[in-house]
Design a protein around this motif. Structure first.
Motif, short mmCIF file in Angstrom:
data_model
loop_
_atom_site.label_atom_id
_atom_site.label_comp_id
_atom_site.label_asym_id
_atom_site.label_seq_id
_atom_site.Cartn_x
_atom_site.Cartn_y
_atom_site.Cartn_z
N GLN A 116 30.76 -1.91 -12.15
CA GLN A 116 29.80 -0.91 -11.67
C GLN A 116 29.06 -1.46 -10.45
O GLN A 116 29.20 -2.64 -10.10
CB GLN A 116 28.80 -0.52 -12.77
N ASN A 117 28.30 -0.60 -9.80
CA ASN A 117 27.52 -0.99 -8.63
C ASN A 117 26.21 -1.63 -9.06
O ASN A 117 25.66 -1.34 -10.13
CB ASN A 117 27.22 0.23 -7.76
N TYR A 118 25.67 -2.45 -8.17
CA TYR A 118 24.39 -3.12 -8.40
C TYR A 118 23.51 -2.98 -7.16
O TYR A 118 24.01 -2.72 -6.05
CB TYR A 118 24.60 -4.60 -8.76
N TYR A 119 22.20 -3.17 -7.37
CA TYR A 119 21.23 -2.97 -6.29
C TYR A 119 20.21 -4.11 -6.32
O TYR A 119 20.00 -4.74 -7.37
CB TYR A 119 20.53 -1.62 -6.45
N PHE A 120 19.58 -4.34 -5.18
CA PHE A 120 18.56 -5.38 -5.06
C PHE A 120 17.25 -4.70 -4.71
O PHE A 120 17.15 -4.00 -3.71
CB PHE A 120 18.94 -6.38 -3.96
N MET A 121 16.25 -4.89 -5.57
CA MET A 121 14.97 -4.19 -5.44
C MET A 121 13.85 -5.18 -5.11
O MET A 121 13.78 -6.27 -5.67
CB MET A 121 14.62 -3.48 -6.76
N MET A 122 12.95 -4.75 -4.21
CA MET A 122 11.78 -5.56 -3.86
C MET A 122 10.56 -4.67 -3.73
O MET A 122 10.66 -3.51 -3.33
CB MET A 122 12.02 -6.33 -2.56
N GLY A 123 9.38 -5.24 -4.03
CA GLY A 123 8.13 -4.54 -3.83
C GLY A 123 7.65 -4.66 -2.40
O GLY A 123 7.94 -5.65 -1.72
N ASP A 124 6.91 -3.65 -1.93
CA ASP A 124 6.35 -3.70 -0.57
C ASP A 124 5.23 -4.73 -0.46
O ASP A 124 4.93 -5.21 0.63
CB ASP A 124 5.81 -2.32 -0.18
N LYS B 248 0.77 -1.21 0.00
CA LYS B 248 0.00 0.00 0.00
C LYS B 248 0.82 1.28 0.00
O LYS B 248 0.27 2.39 0.09
CB LYS B 248 -0.89 0.04 1.26
N SER B 249 2.11 1.20 -0.13
CA SER B 249 2.92 2.41 -0.19
C SER B 249 2.57 3.23 -1.42
O SER B 249 2.52 4.46 -1.37
CB SER B 249 4.41 2.05 -0.20
#
Length: 332
Positions: free
Chosen positions: A274-282, A26-27
């Motif tokens: 390069q840099n990397y990121y880890f993404m997740m949904g709320d 719900k964000s």
């Protein structure tokens, strides 16, 4: 002249995006229009300059491509005034959409739950970074099976701010925050409310990493940092093969018989460019995110959503479509 100014403004400073799926509820809600700052992390110079102004992928209302990939430029990022922080909501180009150039790939918005150099792990739904639990988003949702004695009416769901649900035999699968699930379980006509949690060792099809992980029990996984070196072996190669072959712009690189070859020589280690990121949904049980398609490279980062400037509920009655309470609300 107006088009030129608008195009420059859109490229270098701010741009509006719509939320098409429920992965951040719900964000953020389906139908939210976000105002996204490219100044926070630094705007990227255009990769695909041959493009119809003020378009993305296709010309408005058609399937006609809005760009030509006949000319591709090296992507450079101008300085921003902040770095990506843990738990930041971030807009980025979907890495696995390889049929498009990077800057023409679909825009996604997720929460950055791990930055370059972190070691990430999920245990029984709780996310850990470098061995320490990460603060959970306030409105984080999970999937619950709800068995009822009657049909759940739209007003009942609307009053409880439940918008993400699916009828199944015997009841519903709905996504909500734990406190609301507990409130549902207290109602007389609700027979059962059961969290849909996966167990440790229960392999989930389509999960990134292929180590018997699942959405609720995942890792540990090192998130690559520019300049960091990892050993390459049968355990690590499946985790970083896509990065090395697809995102690092290496030439004469291949994986053969379970081994990595750089310029014809077997590589026992690899240093990231390069840099990397880890993404997740709320909406943790209804989100297609890094748990399924892996890391987000730094050159895919678009910007930081700042506020919701407009929001519309397409499923609501005509006079209730605009979510007035969400207009110009800050995103956290």
């Amino acid at each position: 002249m107006t088009v030129v100014v608008s195009t420059f403004f859109r490229w270098a400073t701010f741009e509006a995006y719509a939320i098409p799926t429920s992965s951040m509820e719900k964000s953020m809600l389906v139908g939210d229009r976000l105002f996204v700052s490219k100044l926070h992390y630094g705007p990227r110079t255009p990769i695909t300059p041959l493009q119809v102004p003020l378009t993305h992928q296709t010309i408005w209302g058609t399937d006609i491509p809005a760009y030509s990939d006949a000319l591709q430029l090296e992507s450079l990022r101008l300085p921003g005034f902040s770095e990506i922080k843990r738990n930041d909501p971030v807009v980025f180009n979907l890495p696995v959409e390889e049929e498009h150039p990077v800057d023409q790939r679909t825009h996604y918005v997720k929460r950055c739950v791990g930055i370059a150099g972190d070691t990430l792990e999920i245990r029984d739904r709780q996310l850990y970074l470098n061995g320490q639990p990460l603060d959970n988003p306030e409105k984080m949702q999970y999937a619950y099976f709800v068995a009822t004695e009657k049909v759940l009416q739209p007003k009942f769901l609307r009053d409880r701010d439940i918008t993400d649900l699916y009828p199944v035999p015997g009841g519903y699968i709905l996504h909500t925050i734990p406190i609301k699930a507990k409130a549902l379980a207290s109602l007389d006509f609700i027979r059962q409310v059961e969290l849909q949690q996966m167990q440790t060792g229960e392999a989930e099809p389509g999960i990134f990493g292929n180590h018997g992980w699942n959405r609720d029990n995942y890792g540990p996984l090192y998130i690559p940092k520019q300049g960091a070196t990892v050993a390459i072996n049968s355990q690590t190669l499946p985790l970083y093969e896509k990065i090395i072959l697809g995102y690092e712009q290496n030439e004469n690189t291949e994986v053969r018989d379970g081994k990595l070859y750089l310029n014809g020589q077997e590589a026992k280690s690899y240093t990231f460019r390069q840099n990397y990121y880890f993404m997740m949904g709320d909406n943790r049980h209804n989100s297609l995110d890094s748990r399924y398609w892996g890391f987000v490279p730094e050159d895919h980062i678009v910007g930081k959503p700042i506020f919701t400037w407009f929001s519309v509920d397409e499923e609501a009655e005509i006079f209730e479509k605009v979510r007035w309470g969400r207009l110009f609300s800050w995103i956290e």
